[in-house]
Design a protein around this motif. Structure first.
Motif, PDB file in Angstrom:
ATOM      1  N   PHE A  20      83.288  35.972  -1.812  1.00  0.00           N
ATOM      2  CA  PHE A  20      82.017  35.448  -2.235  1.00  0.00           C
ATOM      3  C   PHE A  20      80.907  35.569  -1.206  1.00  0.00           C
ATOM      4  O   PHE A  20      79.852  35.756  -1.424  1.00  0.00           O
ATOM      5  CB  PHE A  20      81.943  34.333  -3.022  1.00  0.00           C
ATOM      6  CG  PHE A  20      82.448  34.582  -4.539  1.00  0.00           C
ATOM      7  CD1 PHE A  20      82.298  35.433  -5.125  1.00  0.00           C
ATOM      8  CD2 PHE A  20      83.251  33.341  -4.923  1.00  0.00           C
ATOM      9  CE1 PHE A  20      82.795  35.411  -6.517  1.00  0.00           C
ATOM     10  CE2 PHE A  20      83.905  33.427  -6.115  1.00  0.00           C
ATOM     11  CZ  PHE A  20      83.688  34.596  -6.805  1.00  0.00           C
ATOM     12  N   ASP A  21      81.532  35.262   0.195  1.00  0.00           N
ATOM     13  CA  ASP A  21      80.483  35.280   1.348  1.00  0.00           C
ATOM     14  C   ASP A  21      80.276  36.567   1.591  1.00  0.00           C
ATOM     15  O   ASP A  21      79.210  36.604   2.700  1.00  0.00           O
ATOM     16  CB  ASP A  21      81.020  34.402   2.097  1.00  0.00           C
ATOM     17  CG  ASP A  21      82.238  34.883   2.901  1.00  0.00           C
ATOM     18  OD1 ASP A  21      82.963  36.016   2.396  1.00  0.00           O
ATOM     19  OD2 ASP A  21      83.195  34.140   3.540  1.00  0.00           O
ATOM     20  N   GLY A  22      80.978  37.573   1.162  1.00  0.00           N
ATOM     21  CA  GLY A  22      80.772  39.071   1.636  1.00  0.00           C
ATOM     22  C   GLY A  22      81.011  39.289   2.970  1.00  0.00           C
ATOM     23  O   GLY A  22      80.764  40.248   3.653  1.00  0.00           O
ATOM     24  N   GLU A  23      81.859  38.459   3.745  1.00  0.00           N
ATOM     25  CA  GLU A  23      82.322  38.713   5.041  1.00  0.00           C
ATOM     26  C   GLU A  23      83.322  39.824   5.296  1.00  0.00           C
ATOM     27  O   GLU A  23      83.193  40.613   6.339  1.00  0.00           O
ATOM     28  CB  GLU A  23      83.213  37.421   5.459  1.00  0.00           C
ATOM     29  CG  GLU A  23      83.653  37.410   6.903  1.00  0.00           C
ATOM     30  CD  GLU A  23      84.288  36.232   7.277  1.00  0.00           C
ATOM     31  OE1 GLU A  23      85.185  36.112   7.913  1.00  0.00           O
ATOM     32  OE2 GLU A  23      83.873  35.050   6.792  1.00  0.00           O
ATOM     33  N   LEU A  24      83.928  39.909   4.114  1.00  0.00           N
ATOM     34  CA  LEU A  24      84.929  41.418   4.167  1.00  0.00           C
ATOM     35  C   LEU A  24      84.178  42.688   3.444  1.00  0.00           C
ATOM     36  O   LEU A  24      83.668  42.423   2.277  1.00  0.00           O
ATOM     37  CB  LEU A  24      86.222  41.200   3.494  1.00  0.00           C
ATOM     38  CG  LEU A  24      87.017  39.940   4.112  1.00  0.00           C
ATOM     39  CD1 LEU A  24      88.153  39.611   3.467  1.00  0.00           C
ATOM     40  CD2 LEU A  24      87.411  40.500   5.790  1.00  0.00           C
ATOM     41  N   SER A  25      84.261  43.793   3.821  1.00  0.00           N
ATOM     42  CA  SER A  25      83.531  45.066   3.678  1.00  0.00           C
ATOM     43  C   SER A  25      84.646  45.896   3.052  1.00  0.00           C
ATOM     44  O   SER A  25      85.902  45.647   2.834  1.00  0.00           O
ATOM     45  CB  SER A  25      83.055  45.705   4.749  1.00  0.00           C
ATOM     46  OG  SER A  25      83.588  45.963   5.714  1.00  0.00           O
ATOM     47  N   ALA A  26      83.959  47.080   2.872  1.00  0.00           N
ATOM     48  CA  ALA A  26      84.842  48.376   2.169  1.00  0.00           C
ATOM     49  C   ALA A  26      86.048  48.754   3.154  1.00  0.00           C
ATOM     50  O   ALA A  26      87.368  49.148   2.607  1.00  0.00           O
ATOM     51  CB  ALA A  26      84.148  49.532   1.850  1.00  0.00           C
ATOM     52  N   SER A  27      85.566  48.598   4.270  1.00  0.00           N
ATOM     53  CA  SER A  27      86.935  48.946   5.404  1.00  0.00           C
ATOM     54  C   SER A  27      88.012  47.782   5.284  1.00  0.00           C
ATOM     55  O   SER A  27      89.064  48.376   5.664  1.00  0.00           O
ATOM     56  CB  SER A  27      86.342  48.853   6.804  1.00  0.00           C
ATOM     57  OG  SER A  27      85.953  47.587   7.140  1.00  0.00           O
ATOM     58  N   ASN A  28      87.808  46.689   4.578  1.00  0.00           N
ATOM     59  CA  ASN A  28      89.096  45.880   4.403  1.00  0.00           C
ATOM     60  C   ASN A  28      89.617  45.917   3.029  1.00  0.00           C
ATOM     61  O   ASN A  28      90.708  45.202   2.732  1.00  0.00           O
ATOM     62  CB  ASN A  28      88.449  44.500   4.627  1.00  0.00           C
ATOM     63  CG  ASN A  28      87.647  43.944   5.971  1.00  0.00           C
ATOM     64  OD1 ASN A  28      86.484  44.179   5.668  1.00  0.00           O
ATOM     65  ND2 ASN A  28      88.546  44.117   6.944  1.00  0.00           N
ATOM     66  N   VAL A  29      89.226  46.951   2.383  1.00  0.00           N
ATOM     67  CA  VAL A  29      89.828  47.159   0.929  1.00  0.00           C
ATOM     68  C   VAL A  29      91.231  47.902   1.050  1.00  0.00           C
ATOM     69  O   VAL A  29      91.372  48.803   1.612  1.00  0.00           O
ATOM     70  CB  VAL A  29      89.039  47.800   0.075  1.00  0.00           C
ATOM     71  CG1 VAL A  29      89.605  48.051  -1.421  1.00  0.00           C
ATOM     72  CG2 VAL A  29      87.644  47.117  -0.202  1.00  0.00           C
ATOM     73  N   ILE A  30      92.067  47.348   0.387  1.00  0.00           N
ATOM     74  CA  ILE A  30      93.564  47.590   0.242  1.00  0.00           C
ATOM     75  C   ILE A  30      94.141  47.915  -0.861  1.00  0.00           C
ATOM     76  O   ILE A  30      93.638  47.176  -1.946  1.00  0.00           O
ATOM     77  CB  ILE A  30      94.546  46.952   1.385  1.00  0.00           C
ATOM     78  CG1 ILE A  30      95.845  47.601   1.791  1.00  0.00           C
ATOM     79  CG2 ILE A  30      94.923  45.718   0.425  1.00  0.00           C
ATOM     80  CD1 ILE A  30      95.267  48.450   3.109  1.00  0.00           C
ATOM     81  N   GLY A  31      95.111  48.781  -1.093  1.00  0.00           N
ATOM     82  CA  GLY A  31      95.606  49.092  -2.438  1.00  0.00           C
ATOM     83  C   GLY A  31      97.113  48.502  -2.391  1.00  0.00           C
ATOM     84  O   GLY A  31      97.479  48.338  -1.217  1.00  0.00           O
ATOM     85  N   VAL A  32      97.982  48.553  -3.493  1.00  0.00           N
ATOM     86  CA  VAL A  32      99.368  48.157  -3.494  1.00  0.00           C
ATOM     87  C   VAL A  32     100.124  49.339  -3.952  1.00  0.00           C
ATOM     88  O   VAL A  32      99.804  49.896  -5.125  1.00  0.00           O
ATOM     89  CB  VAL A  32      99.518  47.018  -4.058  1.00  0.00           C
ATOM     90  CG1 VAL A  32     101.105  46.633  -4.607  1.00  0.00           C
ATOM     91  CG2 VAL A  32      98.601  45.927  -3.543  1.00  0.00           C
ATOM     92  N   LEU A  38     101.526  48.043   1.227  1.00  0.00           N
ATOM     93  CA  LEU A  38      99.980  48.229   1.223  1.00  0.00           C
ATOM     94  C   LEU A  38      99.486  49.482   1.668  1.00  0.00           C
ATOM     95  O   LEU A  38     100.172  50.198   2.569  1.00  0.00           O
ATOM     96  CB  LEU A  38      99.505  47.050   2.286  1.00  0.00           C
ATOM     97  CG  LEU A  38      99.794  45.646   1.853  1.00  0.00           C
ATOM     98  CD1 LEU A  38      99.331  44.703   2.712  1.00  0.00           C
ATOM     99  CD2 LEU A  38      99.038  45.274   0.574  1.00  0.00           C
ATOM    100  N   ILE A  39      98.639  50.424   0.790  1.00  0.00           N
ATOM    101  CA  ILE A  39      98.137  51.431   1.116  1.00  0.00           C
ATOM    102  C   ILE A  39      96.613  51.571   1.136  1.00  0.00           C
ATOM    103  O   ILE A  39      96.015  50.670   0.587  1.00  0.00           O
ATOM    104  CB  ILE A  39      98.716  52.733   0.224  1.00  0.00           C
ATOM    105  CG1 ILE A  39      97.961  52.195  -1.215  1.00  0.00           C
ATOM    106  CG2 ILE A  39     100.194  52.646   0.212  1.00  0.00           C
ATOM    107  CD1 ILE A  39      98.479  53.176  -2.499  1.00  0.00           C
ATOM    108  N   PRO A  40      95.854  52.499   1.778  1.00  0.00           N
ATOM    109  CA  PRO A  40      94.466  52.612   1.853  1.00  0.00           C
ATOM    110  C   PRO A  40      93.984  52.705   0.304  1.00  0.00           C
ATOM    111  O   PRO A  40      94.732  53.554  -0.499  1.00  0.00           O
ATOM    112  CB  PRO A  40      94.277  53.956   2.675  1.00  0.00           C
ATOM    113  CG  PRO A  40      95.394  53.931   3.586  1.00  0.00           C
ATOM    114  CD  PRO A  40      96.626  53.372   2.650  1.00  0.00           C
TER     115      PRO A  40
END
Length: 198
Positions: A20-32, A38-40
């Protein structure tokens, strides 16, 4: 060595922390993946609101509750890195509870989840009509034979040593391939070399 039969309920806890604070961005998104890694992410994140995405902190697990489209494997992974990631709201995030750390090692639990028997159990205990789901409550109902914590540590140490050996072996194969490729290139450049069959 006595084994302690326990349900995971009380040993694990569900997490629902959001970005909710928006601290993490698209570069931090990961998949399973169904390979338990964990995969990009493969998702197109253009214009996607990442604020409701769930936080996958170090030491946490993530899994996809919808099991109907993944064959006989469950998409589940453990964040054993020092990085914090974010994942889709569809993922279920959990960890070994603080009170249970003296009884259950997160890495040992991940070894348990890597067994084909776990995938079969999850598929058998998935429920639904058009889609089947394996929820966190189903995860809590899993009964495991829990060895003493010292034994868990030994299993984890052996597994990690095997992974290190495997990586060293694979790197050795890569180095050997580079050497062979370089040797073949030198042979091709030589005037005495002719392709086989000519």
């Amino acid at each position: 060595m006595g084994l302690n039969k326990r349900k995971l309920k009380g040993l694990i806890e569900c997490l629902d922390e959001r970005n909710f604070d928006g601290e993490l961005s698209a570069s931090n998104v990961i998949g399973v993946s169904t390979n338990k890694t964990l995969i990009p992410t493969k998702a197109n994140l253009d214009g996607v609101n990442l604020l409701p995405y769930k936080i996958l902190a170090p030491g946490s697990f993530a899994f996809v509750a919808d099991t109907s489209r993944r064959g006989d494997k469950m998409a589940l992974a453990f964040n054993d890195s020092v990085e914090t990631y974010i994942v889709s709201t569809w993922y279920v995030i959990f960890r070994v509870s603080e009170d249970a750390r003296g009884e259950l090692l997160p890495k040992w639990l991940f070894l348990y989840f890597n067994r084909p028997e776990f995938d079969r159990f999850a598929r058998l205990n998935s429920w639904g009509s058009a889609r089947e789901y394996f929820w966190f409550s189903d995860m809590e109902d899993i009964e495991i034979e829990l060895p003493p914590i010292e034994v868990q540590r030994k299993y984890v140490a052996i597994y990690e040593a095997m992974l290190t050996n495997q990586r060293a072996y694979e790197k050795g194969l890569d180095d050997l391939k580079l050497t062979c490729d370089a040797l073949l290139d030198r042979c091709k450049e030589s005037s005495t070399w002719e392709p086989v069959g000519k």
